[in-house]
Motif scaffolding. Sequence first.
Motif, PDB file in Angstrom:
ATOM      1  N   PRO A 144       0.828  -1.212   0.000  1.00  0.00           N
ATOM      2  CA  PRO A 144       0.000   0.000   0.000  1.00  0.00           C
ATOM      3  C   PRO A 144       0.864   1.264   0.000  1.00  0.00           C
ATOM      4  CG  PRO A 144      -0.799  -1.578   1.633  1.00  0.00           C
ATOM      5  CD  PRO A 144       0.516  -2.105   1.143  1.00  0.00           C
ATOM      6  N   THR A 145       0.360   2.305  -0.611  1.00  0.00           N
ATOM      7  CA  THR A 145       1.133   3.548  -0.730  1.00  0.00           C
ATOM      8  C   THR A 145       1.443   4.151   0.641  1.00  0.00           C
ATOM      9  OG1 THR A 145      -0.960   4.761  -1.003  1.00  0.00           O
ATOM     10  CG2 THR A 145       0.217   4.099  -2.997  1.00  0.00           C
ATOM     11  N   PHE A 146       0.572   3.927   1.639  1.00  0.00           N
ATOM     12  CA  PHE A 146       0.832   4.518   2.952  1.00  0.00           C
ATOM     13  C   PHE A 146       1.955   3.795   3.702  1.00  0.00           C
ATOM     14  CE2 PHE A 146      -2.933   1.710   3.419  1.00  0.00           C
ATOM     15  CZ  PHE A 146      -2.444   0.785   4.324  1.00  0.00           C
ATOM     16  N   LEU A 147       2.422   2.659   3.170  1.00  0.00           N
ATOM     17  CA  LEU A 147       3.556   1.958   3.761  1.00  0.00           C
ATOM     18  C   LEU A 147       4.824   2.114   2.929  1.00  0.00           C
ATOM     19  CD1 LEU A 147       1.973  -1.446   4.904  1.00  0.00           C
ATOM     20  CD2 LEU A 147       2.492   0.557   6.324  1.00  0.00           C
ATOM     21  N   ARG A 148       4.726   2.676   1.764  1.00  0.00           N
ATOM     22  CA  ARG A 148       5.856   2.725   0.842  1.00  0.00           C
ATOM     23  C   ARG A 148       6.547   4.082   0.918  1.00  0.00           C
ATOM     24  NH1 ARG A 148       4.451   1.605  -5.274  1.00  0.00           N
ATOM     25  NH2 ARG A 148       3.594  -0.257  -4.255  1.00  0.00           N
ATOM     26  N   ILE A 149       7.885   4.060   0.966  1.00  0.00           N
ATOM     27  CA  ILE A 149       8.684   5.285   0.941  1.00  0.00           C
ATOM     28  C   ILE A 149       9.338   5.408  -0.427  1.00  0.00           C
ATOM     29  CG2 ILE A 149      10.591   6.562   1.987  1.00  0.00           C
ATOM     30  CD1 ILE A 149      10.065   5.118   4.583  1.00  0.00           C
ATOM     31  N   ASP A 150       8.954   6.420  -1.179  1.00  0.00           N
ATOM     32  CA  ASP A 150       9.495   6.666  -2.508  1.00  0.00           C
ATOM     33  C   ASP A 150      10.754   7.512  -2.367  1.00  0.00           C
ATOM     34  OD1 ASP A 150      10.072   7.218  -5.113  1.00  0.00           O
ATOM     35  OD2 ASP A 150       8.163   8.190  -5.592  1.00  0.00           O
ATOM     36  N   THR A 151      11.914   6.925  -2.615  1.00  0.00           N
ATOM     37  CA  THR A 151      13.166   7.642  -2.403  1.00  0.00           C
ATOM     38  C   THR A 151      13.393   8.753  -3.427  1.00  0.00           C
ATOM     39  OG1 THR A 151      14.305   5.916  -3.683  1.00  0.00           O
ATOM     40  CG2 THR A 151      14.302   5.714  -1.277  1.00  0.00           C
ATOM     41  N   GLU A 152      12.631   8.751  -4.507  1.00  0.00           N
ATOM     42  CA  GLU A 152      12.740   9.826  -5.488  1.00  0.00           C
ATOM     43  C   GLU A 152      11.760  10.959  -5.194  1.00  0.00           C
ATOM     44  OE1 GLU A 152      12.607   8.468  -9.507  1.00  0.00           O
ATOM     45  OE2 GLU A 152      13.728   6.642  -9.068  1.00  0.00           O
ATOM     46  N   ASN A 153      10.897  10.758  -4.220  1.00  0.00           N
ATOM     47  CA  ASN A 153       9.934  11.788  -3.834  1.00  0.00           C
ATOM     48  C   ASN A 153       9.692  11.683  -2.329  1.00  0.00           C
ATOM     49  OD1 ASN A 153       8.005  13.842  -3.993  1.00  0.00           O
ATOM     50  ND2 ASN A 153       6.346  12.402  -4.506  1.00  0.00           N
ATOM     51  N   LEU A 154      10.707  12.051  -1.565  1.00  0.00           N
ATOM     52  CA  LEU A 154      10.649  11.867  -0.118  1.00  0.00           C
ATOM     53  C   LEU A 154       9.598  12.758   0.527  1.00  0.00           C
ATOM     54  CD1 LEU A 154      14.412  11.676   0.888  1.00  0.00           C
ATOM     55  CD2 LEU A 154      12.766   9.801   0.873  1.00  0.00           C
ATOM     56  N   PRO A 155       8.948  12.261   1.566  1.00  0.00           N
ATOM     57  CA  PRO A 155       8.019  13.113   2.319  1.00  0.00           C
ATOM     58  C   PRO A 155       8.805  14.143   3.128  1.00  0.00           C
ATOM     59  CG  PRO A 155       8.267  10.990   3.408  1.00  0.00           C
ATOM     60  CD  PRO A 155       9.006  10.890   2.106  1.00  0.00           C
ATOM     61  N   GLU A 156       8.101  15.152   3.602  1.00  0.00           N
ATOM     62  CA  GLU A 156       8.773  16.199   4.370  1.00  0.00           C
ATOM     63  C   GLU A 156       9.270  15.668   5.708  1.00  0.00           C
ATOM     64  OE1 GLU A 156       7.944  20.764   5.976  1.00  0.00           O
ATOM     65  OE2 GLU A 156       6.350  19.607   5.011  1.00  0.00           O
ATOM     66  N   TYR A 157       8.475  14.804   6.318  1.00  0.00           N
ATOM     67  CA  TYR A 157       8.847  14.202   7.593  1.00  0.00           C
ATOM     68  C   TYR A 157       8.932  12.684   7.433  1.00  0.00           C
ATOM     69  CZ  TYR A 157       7.112  18.740   9.166  1.00  0.00           C
ATOM     70  OH  TYR A 157       6.891  20.076   9.321  1.00  0.00           O
ATOM     71  N   SER A 158       9.773  12.093   8.221  1.00  0.00           N
ATOM     72  CA  SER A 158       9.909  10.635   8.173  1.00  0.00           C
ATOM     73  C   SER A 158       8.618   9.970   8.625  1.00  0.00           C
ATOM     74  CB  SER A 158      11.052  10.184   9.078  1.00  0.00           C
ATOM     75  OG  SER A 158      11.083   8.774   9.176  1.00  0.00           O
ATOM     76  N   PRO A 159       8.197   8.901   7.943  1.00  0.00           N
ATOM     77  CA  PRO A 159       7.077   8.106   8.447  1.00  0.00           C
ATOM     78  C   PRO A 159       7.461   7.474   9.786  1.00  0.00           C
ATOM     79  CG  PRO A 159       7.553   7.579   6.149  1.00  0.00           C
ATOM     80  CD  PRO A 159       8.697   8.400   6.655  1.00  0.00           C
ATOM     81  N   PRO A 160       6.513   6.866  10.497  1.00  0.00           N
ATOM     82  CA  PRO A 160       6.838   6.183  11.751  1.00  0.00           C
ATOM     83  C   PRO A 160       7.980   5.193  11.602  1.00  0.00           C
ATOM     84  CG  PRO A 160       4.465   6.358  11.506  1.00  0.00           C
ATOM     85  CD  PRO A 160       5.058   6.861  10.226  1.00  0.00           C
ATOM     86  N   SER A 161       8.672   4.967  12.691  1.00  0.00           N
ATOM     87  CA  SER A 161       9.882   4.144  12.694  1.00  0.00           C
ATOM     88  C   SER A 161       9.659   2.765  12.096  1.00  0.00           C
ATOM     89  CB  SER A 161      10.396   4.008  14.134  1.00  0.00           C
ATOM     90  OG  SER A 161      11.454   3.093  14.212  1.00  0.00           O
ATOM     91  N   HIS A 162       8.532   2.112  12.422  1.00  0.00           N
ATOM     92  CA  HIS A 162       8.313   0.749  11.931  1.00  0.00           C
ATOM     93  C   HIS A 162       8.131   0.720  10.415  1.00  0.00           C
ATOM     94  CE1 HIS A 162       4.602   2.582  13.490  1.00  0.00           C
ATOM     95  NE2 HIS A 162       3.961   2.004  12.493  1.00  0.00           N
ATOM     96  N   ILE A 163       7.571   1.773   9.834  1.00  0.00           N
ATOM     97  CA  ILE A 163       7.421   1.830   8.376  1.00  0.00           C
ATOM     98  C   ILE A 163       8.779   2.040   7.721  1.00  0.00           C
ATOM     99  CG2 ILE A 163       6.377   3.147   6.490  1.00  0.00           C
ATOM    100  CD1 ILE A 163       3.968   3.632   8.251  1.00  0.00           C
ATOM    101  N   VAL A 164       9.628   2.863   8.347  1.00  0.00           N
ATOM    102  CA  VAL A 164      10.996   3.047   7.852  1.00  0.00           C
ATOM    103  C   VAL A 164      11.736   1.710   7.831  1.00  0.00           C
ATOM    104  CG1 VAL A 164      13.245   4.045   8.423  1.00  0.00           C
ATOM    105  CG2 VAL A 164      11.191   5.464   8.536  1.00  0.00           C
ATOM    106  N   THR A 165      11.634   0.954   8.914  1.00  0.00           N
ATOM    107  CA  THR A 165      12.332  -0.328   8.994  1.00  0.00           C
ATOM    108  C   THR A 165      11.794  -1.318   7.968  1.00  0.00           C
ATOM    109  OG1 THR A 165      12.634   0.063  11.369  1.00  0.00           O
ATOM    110  CG2 THR A 165      13.049  -2.162  10.560  1.00  0.00           C
ATOM    111  N   LEU A 166      10.486  -1.331   7.766  1.00  0.00           N
ATOM    112  CA  LEU A 166       9.887  -2.210   6.755  1.00  0.00           C
ATOM    113  C   LEU A 166      10.492  -1.951   5.387  1.00  0.00           C
ATOM    114  CD1 LEU A 166       7.562  -4.223   5.900  1.00  0.00           C
ATOM    115  CD2 LEU A 166       6.185  -2.164   5.469  1.00  0.00           C
TER     116      LEU A 166
END
Length: 668
Positions: free
Chosen positions: A437-459
Amino acid sequence: MSAAKAKRKSAFSCDQCRKRKVKCGAEQPRCARCTARDEPCEYKLNPTLSYTETLERRVKELQDQLDNAQPKGYVVSSEAAPSATVEALPRSAAKRTYSGVTKGLKVDAKGAVTYHGATSFFQLPTSDLNGASGAQERGALMLDEGNQRKEKLVNNAWHQRALEAFQDTPEPFQFLLNIHWCWIQPLFNFVYRPAFTRDMEVLGPYYSHTLLNAILAHSVRWCKQNKEIQKLLEPYEHGALFSRQARTLLFSELSSGHSKVPTVQTLLLLSAQECSAGNRTQAWLYSGMAFRLIEDMGVTFTADGGHSELNLEDEDVEIRQRLFWSCYFWDKMISLYLGRTPMLQHSGANPDKIILDDYAEHELWSPHGIVYPPGLEYPPMTAHSISCFRWMCRLSIIFNQILMHIYDPSKVHTDVELRACLESEGQSLKQWWDDLPTFLRIDTENLPEYSPPSHIVTLNCLYHVFKILLYRPMLSPGNIVNESRARPDPHHLVECISSATSIIIIYDLFCRSFGYEHTVLSLSYAIYTALSIFLLQIQAASRPNVQALTRLRFCLQALERLSTLSPVVGSALGLVNETLSKLGLHPLVLPADAEGKPDDKVPEHQYPELVSEVSDSTGQRQGDLESPDKFLYDFDPNEFTISDETLQAFQLLTPIDATFGISYDQDG
C-alpha cells in the motif's frame, strides 16, 4: 511496582450493570457486582458513528478478500505461472495441513494447551473418527464467525486503551512502557497490548513481573539522553536491575515446567536485548527456547485459530496467532544477524486472515521521548502498525526462502538451486513491492517532508536489504567452481546499488526526524548491508570511485554512532575498517586520481552531523525538522553507471564475507 490493583474511575459499565442501571466498577475481567452475583460479565461498548462506519468498511473489505481467496501451497506467491526453473526450487515454507496434528493438541491438567505427536508418551495412537470433514466444518464456522470475533476484539482493544488513561503507573515505568509501545511493539508485535495492560492491573494470565522487567530492561537504551528519566533510574542501577530481575524470574518460570505466553514474550525480548549487546550465544539460546516453547504450547499448530475443541477464547486465539508470527519474524532476523539456519520453517496461516484486531492500525503515532523546538514539532501520523506487521510477515516468508536456498551454511547449494531462488524470490519481492500500500511505501525519489513512523521506515529498509541479499552473491562469482558460469548480470548490480542507496536515503530521512539514538538493530543491519555494496564497488574499480566512497563515508559515520548504542555494530565496523586498511583506503580522504561525480552537499574534510542536537533542561535530544532541503545528503538511487570493465572486475572479485565462500556443484 505494587501488586495491589489500582483504584480508578470508569467511563464504562458492563452489560449487566447497564441493564440494572447501577454503578459499575469496570473491574477486569469481571466487575465486582457480577462476581458477587456469580453472573457472566461482558462489556458491550457503543463506539462512535464514524468509528462504526470505519469498521463496517473494513469488514466488507475483509469479506471480499475471503470470497476471492484461493488456496495456495505457498502463502505469498506471484500471480504469474512459475517457470520450470522456479518449480525446481523446493518450497521450505509450504503451508501445513492441520487435520493430521489436531489430535495431538490437548488441554493439560493445568488448563494449558500443549502438543505431543503420535510417538510421544502422552498420546496413544488411535484412528481419527472425525477425519478431514471435521476440520472443514471448523473452517467454515470460522469464516461465518470471523466478523463477530473481529468486532468483539476491536471493541475490547478500544475499551482497554481508554482504561489505560486511568491507570496510575509511576515513572519511570510509564515512560519505559511508552518507549516500548512506540519504538518496538509496532514492528515486532511481541506483546499484545490490550491483554497485557489489563492483566497488569489484575495480575491476569497475560501479565507477569518477569515480562514487565524484560520490557523495562529493553527500553532503557532509548532513555540515555533523558537526564530526568536517568535520575529516576538511579535506584534501579540505571536499568541493570530490571535485566537481572527478568533473568532471575525467568529461571523460576522455566523451572515450573508450565509454558505460558508471557514467558515466550520475555524470551523474545531478552534475545533481542542480548543480540544488540553482541552476546550472540545468549541471544541464540533465548530465541531457541522461545521457539521450543511455542511448539510445546501448540502455537505452531493453532496459528489458524481453527480448533474450537480447545475452548480458546477469541482473545486467546488472537494472542497465539500474533505470537506465532512474532516468533516467525524474529527467527528470520536473528538468523540473519548471526548467519545461521532459521528454525521455524512452517508459516501456518496467511497473516492477512489471522490478525483480526486492527484497532492499533488507526491510532496516531508520534515519537515518544523526543522534544522538538517550538514550531518544529513532529506532526502525529496514522500508525498503520497492523498493516506494517502483516506486510512484514509476508516479506519474512519470502526472505526465509532466500536464507534456506542461498545462505544455509549446513548444505551445499547447487547453481540450479541458486538461480531458481533468484528467479522465484526476485519475482516474489517485485510482487510484494508492487502490492505494498502507498501509505507503507517510501518513494526515495519523492521523499516526504517528515519521516514516516519508525516501523514503516524499517519495513522499507528491510525490503531493500533482502533484495541485496538475493542479488549480491551473483556479483562476485570468482570463487564458484563452474567455468561455464556467465559473467555478472548488469541488472543484479543495478538492483544492489539502487537498494543500497535507497537504504541510506531513507535512513538519512529517519535521522533528520528522530535522531540516530532511536535506531533499532534492524536499521543498523540495513546500513551495514548497504555499506557492503559500496565496498564491493570500491574493490572492483580500477580507480577510486568518488561516489561509492562518499556513500561509504555516510555508512561508516552512521555505524560509528550506532556502535555506542549496540555493541554488536562495533564488531561489524571493525571488519569494515580492516578491509579498508587492506585496500589502502581512508574513507575521509579522497585520492587525487579518483573518478566519478561526488554526491551533492557532502563536505569532504569530515563527517557531517546527521542531526543537529539541542538539549533542554531535561537533557532530551531535540530534533531538527526545518525542511527537506536542509538535508546534508542528496543521494540519487538511480545516478550511477556500470561499464563492461566494472562487470569484468566484479567477476574476478573474492567475496567480502564468508557466506559466499561456498563451492557450487559443477553439475548443477
